[in-house]
Every structure is written in C-alpha cells, then in structure tokens.
Design an enzyme around this catalytic site. Structure first.
Site, PDB file in Angstrom:
ATOM      1  CE  LYS A 137      56.951  32.275  49.295  1.00 46.98           C
ATOM      2  NZ  LYS A 137      56.234  33.270  50.148  1.00 46.98           N
ATOM      3  CG  ASP A 188      55.595  28.182  50.614  1.00 42.37           C
ATOM      4  OD1 ASP A 188      55.787  27.104  51.211  1.00 42.37           O
ATOM      5  OD2 ASP A 188      56.130  29.246  50.969  1.00 42.37           O
TER       6      ASP A 188
END
Length: 267
Positions: A8, A132
């Site tokens: 990401k 995350d």
C-alpha cells in the site's frame, strides 16, 4: 492455498498528537499498490515457516505470519501448517509489506480451516498485529485515523493514472521516523483534501515525516525531486519511508533513477 499479499501507499500523512499509550494519532489515506509477495499455506504435521526472495531481517519466530497463527490458535483448534513466504515487497519502505503478509495469512487460515470469520472479525485479529494490518483485510482505499487502524471508505480510483514507485538504497527505521516528529493538529483534514483533483494534491497534501527524513537522507529527497522533474502530477514518500511514489499521466523515463534505485513501473 496460495495468495499474493500486496503493498500500500500512504497518500498524505499528518501526525496530529502523541497519545498517552505511547502511540501517535494520525490521519492518512491508504491506497493498495500492486507490488506483491507470494504466501502459501498448507496443512502439515508440524508448524513450519520458511521464506525466499528478499531476506527478512530478524528471527523467523518474530514473523507476523507466525504471530497471526498463534493469535488464531488461542481461539480455534487449527492444525499446524507449512508457511512459505516469497518476499518481493521492499522492506523498510513504508509499504506495509509485513502487515499485508499477516492479514493475508489470516484470510488464508480462515479459508483453509473454514473458520467462518467475517471481514470485521478478521480485522479485529489483524489490529492486534499492527496499526495498518487491518487495512489489508478489505484491501480498499480508506481514510485512516486514530493509530491508523480506524477506517472510513473513500471514493478514490487512480486507475486512469500511472503509478511509479522508487525504492532508494536507504533504510529508515520506525524509531528514526517518529523520533523527529513534532505532532501538530492538521489545519484541514485529509478526508476533505483527498477529494481534490490529483493535479492539486502537490499544494495541499503532505507527509509530515518528509521534513526531517529528507534532511537525514538527501537521497530520498532527490528521488522525489526527480519524479517531479520527470512530470509527476504528485509525488510523496510513502508512510515513514524510504520509498517514494509518483503519479503520472503516462509512464515516464526514469532510467537515471534506475542506476541506483529499484524502480517499479505501473503499479
């Protein structure tokens, strides 16, 4: 079973305050990036972890996939598995590769043993492994806030653009990144700024880590400058670095950067 955990990027990152528990409150936008590891899970007589590709620092016992196995083992009578992780996502790059591996491992275990866990339930397990980590369960663009594990969906589609990621030969530790931060409340929330056209992001969307990390590691700052020189509409360090991404209307010629950096095109 096999799956392919993806990376990401962080589009914008504001560190807004230090929390009493030692973490920081922040706001950012997570966006999936199609640089991928390969993760295979097979039922076995005993638990085993092996890796290939990029060398993963530290002992294998500390790998987040194994931590995820033991976390699930507390609540479910799951059998031992053979885990093979082929590492391709750069390490220490601000790309969430380790978190992605753990989240995808949870999804593979859920499938392999038919645990019946919902995405929300899997996210609760993932949150225990990293701030995350939960993002990669649904793997869709989100506005992240709090420690970075509270999410709101955002309507963001960059498929009309060309994304390029550059990884310089530099390592930035999490301790170094946060050690130079002075939290400041954001004047304008990123939740609103992300709705601006990409052509306006350069003037409004920033990564708070860049200031002190660029001073300590000029090579990272030079990569960002080179991406803008090559025509990027927007360029930024991802997360706490050291990778830098650029968003282009068409793929650029980055042959000069390729001499000393890893360059991933069209990701």
């Amino acid at each position: 079973m096999i799956d392919f955990p993806n990376a990401k990027i962080n589009i914008g990152l504001n560190i807004t305050e230090r929390r009493a528990d030692g973490y920081h409150n922040l706001e950012t936008v997570f966006y999936p990036l199609m640089i991928k590891d390969a993760l295979e899970v097979i039922e076995s007589k005993e638990l085993n972890f092996q890796s290939s590709g990029i060398v993963i620092p530290g002992s294998s016992e500390q790998n987040l996939c194994l931590k995820a196995y033991y976390l699930l083992k507390q609540d479910f009578d799951i059998k031992p598995v053979d885990i093979h992780l082929h590492k391709h996502i750069p390490i220490g790059a601000g790309l969430g590769g380790g978190s992605a591996d753990a989240a995808f491992f949870i999804k593979l275990i859920n499938q392999t043993f038919a645990l019946g866990l919902t995405p929300d339930a899997m996210m609760q397990y993932a949150r225990q492994l990293g701030a995350d980590c939960a993002f990669f369960i649904n793997n869709q663009p989100v506005y992240a806030y709090g420690k970075g594990d509270d999410f709101e969906p955002v309507s963001l589609d960059l498929s009309a653009y060309k994304l390029v990621l550059v990884m310089p030969p530099v390592h930035v530790s999490t301790a170094e990144a946060y050690g130079g931060i002075k939290p400041v409340p954001a004047q304008t929330s990123l939740k609103g700024l992300i709705k601006l056209p990409v052509t306006e992001w350069k003037a409004h969307i920033h990564n708070d880590f860049e200031g002190h990390i660029f001073k300590a590691h000029p090579a990272i700052a030079a990569v960002k400058d080179e991406l803008y020189n090559a025509g990027a509409l927007y360029a930024s360090m991802s997360g706490s670095g050291a990778s830098v991404f650029g968003i282009f209307e068409k793929l650029p010629d980055l042959s000069r950067l390729e001499k000393e950096n890893q360059v991933f095109y069209g990701v």
